[in-house]
Design a protein around this motif. Sequence first.
Motif, PDB file in Angstrom:
ATOM      1  N   LEU A 110     -27.944   0.623  32.113  1.00 11.28           N
ATOM      2  CA  LEU A 110     -27.210   0.322  30.896  1.00 11.28           C
ATOM      3  C   LEU A 110     -26.115   1.319  30.282  1.00 11.28           C
ATOM      4  N   ALA A 111     -26.203   2.528  30.622  1.00 18.92           N
ATOM      5  CA  ALA A 111     -25.168   3.516  30.419  1.00 18.92           C
ATOM      6  C   ALA A 111     -23.853   3.180  31.141  1.00 18.92           C
ATOM      7  N   SER A 126     -24.086  -6.616  23.303  1.00 17.37           N
ATOM      8  CA  SER A 126     -24.988  -5.995  23.007  1.00 17.37           C
ATOM      9  C   SER A 126     -26.176  -5.393  23.886  1.00 17.37           C
ATOM     10  N   LEU A 127     -26.327  -4.086  24.005  1.00 20.24           N
ATOM     11  CA  LEU A 127     -27.405  -3.349  24.845  1.00 20.24           C
ATOM     12  C   LEU A 127     -29.002  -3.431  24.189  1.00 20.24           C
ATOM     13  N   VAL A 169     -26.438  -8.815  26.271  1.00 20.94           N
ATOM     14  CA  VAL A 169     -26.623  -9.902  25.640  1.00 20.94           C
ATOM     15  C   VAL A 169     -24.847 -10.130  25.334  1.00 20.94           C
ATOM     16  N   LEU A 170     -24.109 -11.159  25.729  1.00 21.09           N
ATOM     17  CA  LEU A 170     -22.699 -11.540  25.412  1.00 21.09           C
ATOM     18  C   LEU A 170     -22.730 -12.314  24.235  1.00 21.09           C
ATOM     19  N   ARG A 181     -24.416 -15.433  26.601  1.00 26.78           N
ATOM     20  CA  ARG A 181     -24.950 -15.059  27.953  1.00 26.78           C
ATOM     21  C   ARG A 181     -26.226 -14.039  27.849  1.00 26.78           C
ATOM     22  N   VAL A 182     -27.430 -14.022  28.452  1.00 29.18           N
ATOM     23  CA  VAL A 182     -28.382 -13.255  28.458  1.00 29.18           C
ATOM     24  C   VAL A 182     -28.870 -12.627  29.773  1.00 29.18           C
ATOM     25  N   TYR A 183     -28.685 -11.354  29.946  1.00 29.58           N
ATOM     26  CA  TYR A 183     -29.071 -10.681  31.277  1.00 29.58           C
ATOM     27  C   TYR A 183     -30.167  -9.687  31.297  1.00 29.58           C
TER      28      TYR A 183
END
Length: 235
Positions: A110-111, A126-127, A169-170, A181-183
């Motif tokens: 995530l970083a 968003s993270l 999340v895009l 989009r979701v990852y």
Amino acid sequence: MDSATAGCLRNPACASQVGQDAILPWLSRAAVRAAEAAAVMRLWEAAEVARVEHVLVECAKRANLEVNDRMLGPGRRTSREICEEQVVDANGRTVKRGVLLGNAKHEAALACVQQELGATDAGRFSLEPRYLRDAKTGRTRWLDPEEVARWLAAGQFFLLTGTIAPDVVLHALGNPLQIQRVYDFKFPCPVDKPAVWSQYPEGSPYAEQWQDDVYRDLLGNDLMPKTVSPNYGVR
């Protein structure tokens, strides 16, 4: 109506002198507002999504190698024995080493994403955003990260019951509820195991449900959440 506009209405020839903005300033302002709205509503195009997915995979690979080197020793890789080994975490709980490695790799990945996308795509992703279905309206709410941080600092963990927090999340600019989009990062241990979605544990409002099913239920049935892992990429 401003003075320039009033004068032009009496003398249309002034258009060549003061320009269209002076004749119909409200049209100019409307155009600016329309442009701003279009920018906010703009979603990710296919080429941009492909670029982001490349970044996600590279960040997963980087996090996997860096954390292994840091926590296992330079050049060492995971094995079934290492992953199953029982260790004590920072909170004094006994967990499998694979869990500690996976948590550390999530943080590192995530970083990495923030570093790679933050300067160019701020406001469009968003993270670990928090979402919650409103019990009264049945609609999904996005929770302000500052509010979530205050709850956590105050030990009010119960307020997060029923929330979900996908890794990446895009979405439309400035609108975490207009999701495209979701990852989720997955770091199987050992790394050659397939990356799979998890089931929510007993005690969760979503107990025994699969993560991707819950994501679709709360964020949109037309979404296809994807996993990201070092060996298998985006799936």
